[in-house]
Motif scaffolding. Structure first.
Motif, short mmCIF file in Angstrom:
data_model
loop_
_atom_site.label_atom_id
_atom_site.label_comp_id
_atom_site.label_asym_id
_atom_site.label_seq_id
_atom_site.Cartn_x
_atom_site.Cartn_y
_atom_site.Cartn_z
N VAL A 514 0.84 -1.20 0.00
CA VAL A 514 0.00 0.00 0.00
C VAL A 514 0.87 1.25 0.00
CG1 VAL A 514 -1.73 1.32 1.27
CG2 VAL A 514 -1.93 -1.17 1.11
N ALA A 515 1.89 1.26 0.86
CA ALA A 515 2.78 2.43 0.95
C ALA A 515 3.54 2.66 -0.35
CB ALA A 515 3.74 2.27 2.12
N LEU A 516 4.04 1.58 -0.95
CA LEU A 516 4.77 1.71 -2.21
C LEU A 516 3.86 2.18 -3.34
CD1 LEU A 516 7.03 -1.49 -2.14
CD2 LEU A 516 7.70 0.85 -1.62
N THR A 517 2.65 1.65 -3.36
CA THR A 517 1.69 2.07 -4.39
C THR A 517 1.37 3.54 -4.25
OG1 THR A 517 0.73 -0.16 -4.42
CG2 THR A 517 -0.57 1.61 -5.40
N TRP A 518 1.16 3.97 -3.00
CA TRP A 518 0.86 5.38 -2.76
C TRP A 518 2.03 6.27 -3.21
CZ3 TRP A 518 -3.48 7.90 -1.58
CH2 TRP A 518 -3.38 9.24 -1.18
N GLN A 519 3.25 5.81 -2.95
CA GLN A 519 4.43 6.57 -3.36
C GLN A 519 4.45 6.76 -4.87
OE1 GLN A 519 6.80 8.02 -1.55
NE2 GLN A 519 8.09 8.64 -3.28
N LEU A 520 4.23 5.69 -5.62
CA LEU A 520 4.23 5.79 -7.07
C LEU A 520 3.06 6.63 -7.57
CD1 LEU A 520 5.22 2.20 -8.30
CD2 LEU A 520 6.63 4.25 -8.14
N LEU A 521 1.94 6.53 -6.88
CA LEU A 521 0.76 7.31 -7.26
C LEU A 521 1.04 8.81 -7.09
CD1 LEU A 521 -2.28 7.11 -8.10
CD2 LEU A 521 -2.81 7.19 -5.66
N MET A 522 1.67 9.18 -5.98
CA MET A 522 1.99 10.59 -5.75
C MET A 522 3.05 11.09 -6.72
SD MET A 522 -0.01 11.72 -3.38
CE MET A 522 -1.23 10.72 -4.27
N GLU A 523 4.03 10.24 -7.03
CA GLU A 523 5.08 10.64 -7.96
C GLU A 523 4.54 10.86 -9.36
OE1 GLU A 523 8.17 7.78 -7.93
OE2 GLU A 523 8.84 8.21 -5.89
N SER A 524 3.65 9.98 -9.80
CA SER A 524 3.17 10.02 -11.18
C SER A 524 1.89 10.79 -11.36
CB SER A 524 2.96 8.59 -11.69
OG SER A 524 1.94 7.94 -10.94
N GLN A 525 1.16 11.03 -10.24
CA GLN A 525 -0.15 11.68 -10.31
C GLN A 525 -1.07 10.95 -11.29
OE1 GLN A 525 -1.25 14.47 -8.34
NE2 GLN A 525 0.57 13.69 -7.29
N ALA A 526 -1.05 9.62 -11.23
CA ALA A 526 -1.84 8.79 -12.13
C ALA A 526 -3.33 8.90 -11.81
CB ALA A 526 -1.39 7.33 -12.02
N GLU A 527 -4.15 8.58 -12.81
CA GLU A 527 -5.60 8.65 -12.64
C GLU A 527 -6.16 7.42 -11.94
OE1 GLU A 527 -7.29 11.36 -16.30
OE2 GLU A 527 -7.03 9.22 -16.68
N ALA A 528 -5.48 6.29 -12.05
CA ALA A 528 -6.04 5.05 -11.49
C ALA A 528 -4.92 4.08 -11.16
CB ALA A 528 -7.02 4.41 -12.47
N VAL A 529 -5.28 3.08 -10.35
CA VAL A 529 -4.36 2.01 -9.98
C VAL A 529 -5.00 0.68 -10.33
CG1 VAL A 529 -3.18 0.85 -8.07
CG2 VAL A 529 -3.34 3.35 -8.10
N PHE A 530 -4.24 -0.20 -10.97
CA PHE A 530 -4.71 -1.55 -11.29
C PHE A 530 -3.82 -2.55 -10.57
CE2 PHE A 530 -6.87 0.82 -14.48
CZ PHE A 530 -7.99 0.05 -14.83
N VAL A 531 -4.45 -3.49 -9.88
CA VAL A 531 -3.72 -4.46 -9.06
C VAL A 531 -3.98 -5.87 -9.61
CG1 VAL A 531 -3.31 -5.33 -6.73
CG2 VAL A 531 -4.10 -2.97 -7.07
N ILE A 532 -2.92 -6.56 -9.97
CA ILE A 532 -3.01 -7.95 -10.45
C ILE A 532 -2.19 -8.81 -9.49
CG2 ILE A 532 -2.70 -9.51 -12.39
CD1 ILE A 532 -4.63 -7.25 -12.99
N SER A 533 -2.87 -9.44 -8.55
CA SER A 533 -2.16 -10.18 -7.51
C SER A 533 -3.09 -11.25 -6.96
CB SER A 533 -1.70 -9.22 -6.41
OG SER A 533 -0.96 -9.90 -5.42
N ASN A 534 -2.67 -11.86 -5.86
CA ASN A 534 -3.54 -12.83 -5.20
C ASN A 534 -4.69 -12.09 -4.51
OD1 ASN A 534 -2.73 -12.18 -2.32
ND2 ASN A 534 -0.74 -12.79 -3.14
N PRO A 535 -5.77 -12.80 -4.17
CA PRO A 535 -6.95 -12.12 -3.61
C PRO A 535 -6.66 -11.28 -2.37
CG PRO A 535 -7.51 -14.37 -4.23
CD PRO A 535 -6.02 -14.24 -4.39
#
Length: 559
Positions: A514-535
């Motif tokens: 979660v923390a790493l995703t938030w970091q990349l989201l803040m750096e890139s200012q992306a519109e959305a996040v897509f997660v492909i992982s285990n449930p």
């Protein structure tokens, strides 16, 4: 790291970079040691340091080095005794900030440092937040809509005149309609049609609307609720026929018996489709769905024909059995259901496969399938046994004429067997279907989060021309990525996102996704996040972001 170090040779500092800085022989000097360094030989180290916040070049020649204790992960300090040459120290407050050599066994820096802390504030109050994002998801909202529609239909039927012919026709039609919806929403062409329609909106459109449309992959709520409602209608039909048998209005043992057989079959299908049973006994679930579904269809056909014959023979009837049948909506709905059950098997194909063993944990199958991007295929080595769905991506480097690949990682008996003993061919059936990542094309920029072999589906997006896909930042967490998945796949990821965060869990441990995703989201200012992982990871990351107002998506168990 703290230790006592003795320098027996000269410690030379470039005077042009550090005027006035002098060591006094035997005097202690406090150094803060960081983790970046460069060295030419085991005894000569050249590095950039800071003195009073000014960068300097320093060369250190060590004949011997003794270290006591080490403490990992913190800023490291040591006390150094200078000998043989003295340098006048201008101020006792001067501090040297440097980096230790590799012989210090330092802790290596992870591939991403957190500078944007995940905010504790969330969009809604806790009770409503839990209800909105956990309890009443889009999947369950669709589920509820179908349930309410069926309740309304039941009320309308029950307040209508209780004529035997009408009542049987109405209940059987309602049951057939729900079975039709259950089966139709799972058809390949229906899934692809829905995805293509919902993803056709322009990227310049309202972000709010695009966020809603992207949830099309949760249409499985319609499938499951319609199946449960079909079961409920067959319960109602069984009750009606039992009461009619007792009062003598419908005295037909085969009809009553077949109704209970059908009820038993559909009950078994619904029970084994429960998420917990489905995950624990997947093979049983699949066989129950397939063979139980086929047997249910045959039983229903027999029940419909016998009922039509019985109603045609009632006193006062002016219709033949055929005429009664063609006036039953359930006859036509059952015909469509039968066609839907047969058509995918008409597209059963045997494909050549060229296995590429990536590691003991993963296998890449190269297929000659001619399948486009963003599709999932069902693969089997025994068509009547079990089928497994895998995201299929276009081969960037074809092997033996292959066009597509799937990545299979060890997750159960079938995958373990396939990795250990891959076959030269596999079966696929039906049409390839769209997957969750296809909806990422609705956005200008995204953060792509994946773990393990989840990188396979992501390659569809990463292989696209940058001008036709959203800007992508990649976070991939997996043990030993190079050893497990090979240089080619890592190269594909790096080519699509040169700054991709590839987190080796064997070297750095399990990350805070979660923390790493938030970091990349803040750096890139992306519109959305897509997660492909285990449930577990998918639910955790998606909820953490959605509850903070971020558009986040990931496959659900019934996608």
């Amino acid at each position: 790291m703290e230790g006592n170090f003795k320098i027996h040779n000269r410690l030379a500092l470039d005077a042009s970079l550090s005027p006035g800085l002098v060591f006094t022989p035997g005097s202690p000097l406090h150094l803060n040691l960081l983790t970046h360094y460069s060295h030419d030989t085991p005894t000569t180290i050249t590095r950039t340091i800071e003195v009073n916040n000014q960068p300097r070049e320093v060369t250190e020649n060590f004949e011997s080095l003794d270290m006591t204790t080490a403490t990992e992960g913190a800023t490291e300090a040591c006390t150094t005794e200078a000998s043989s040459t003295s340098l006048d120290h201008q101020s006792s407050s001067d501090t040297l900030i440097a980096s230790p050599p590799s012989t210090f066994h330092e802790t290596e820096k992870p591939p991403l440092q957190i500078t944007h802390v995940l905010p504790p504030e969330k969009v809604d109050q806790r009770p409503f937040r839990q209800f909105r994002h956990v309890v009443f998801t889009v999947y369950r909202r669709l589920f509820t809509v179908v349930i309410i529609a069926n309740i309304i239909a039941l009320i309308l039927i029950d307040i209508s005149p209780q004529d035997t012919r009408f009542y049987f026709k109405a209940i059987s039609s309602a049951a057939s309609a729900n079975l039709f919806v259950t089966i139709a929403i799972r058809q390949d062409y229906v899934i692809n049609f829905l995805f293509d329609i919902f993803a056709s909106g322009p990227k310049s459109g309202s972000l709010h609307i695009r966020r809603i449309l992207t949830k099309v992959f949760e249409a499985g709520g319609v499938h499951s609720s319609a199946g449960i409602c079909a079961l409920a209608w067959f319960v109602r039909l069984a009750i009606f026929l039992t009461l009619s048998f007792e009062n003598g209005s419908v005295r037909n043992v085969p009809i009553l018996a077949l109704t209970y057989v059908l009820l038993l079959l559909i009950t078994g299908i619904v029970i084994f489709a429960h998420p917990k049973l489905r995950s624990k006994t997947h093979n049983t679930f699949e066989r129950m769905h397939r063979f139980g579904g086929w047997l249910s269809s045959a039983t229903f056909w027999t029940l419909i024909v016998l009922t039509a014959k019985y109603l045609a023979n009632l006193s006062g009837s002016e219709q033949s059995t055929i005429e009664v049948l063609i006036h039953f909506p359930s006859f036509w709905l059952l015909t469509l259901n039968t066609i839907h059950a047969i058509v995918p098997w008409l597209r059963l194909r045997k494909l050549e496969a060229w296995p590429e063993r990536l590691s003991d944990h993963a296998l890449r199958l190269h297929l000659k399938a001619n399948i486009g991007s963003f599709y999932t295929v069902r693969i089997s080595d025994s068509p009547l046994s079990e089928w497994h769905s895998f995201a299929c991506f276009i081969d960037s480097k074809p092997k033996n004429g292959s066009t597509n690949s799937v990545v299979i990682s060890r997750a159960g008996d079938w995958t373990a067997k396939t990795i250990a003993e891959p076959k030269p061919y596999y079966w696929i059936r039906g049409l390839p279907t769209r997957g969750v990542l296809y909806m990422s094309l609705m956005f200008r920029s995204i953060v792509l989060v994946t773990t393990g072999s989840g990188i396979g589906p992501c390659l569809n997006l990463l292989f696209m021309d940058p001008s036709t896909r959203p800007t992508v930042r990649v976070l991939w967490s997996t043990p030993k990525p190079l050893a497990t998945f090979g240089e080619e796949i890592l190269g594909n990821v790096r080519e699509a996102d040169p700054a991709a965060v590839i987190w080796d869990t064997k070297r750095f441990g399990r990350p805070d996704m979660v923390a790493l995703t938030w970091q990349l989201l803040m750096e890139s200012q992306a519109e959305a996040v897509f997660v492909i992982s285990n449930p577990k990871v998918t639910k955790m990351v998606v909820y953490a972001l959605e509850s903070r107002g971020v558009a986040a998506y990931g496959p659900i168990f019934d996608s």
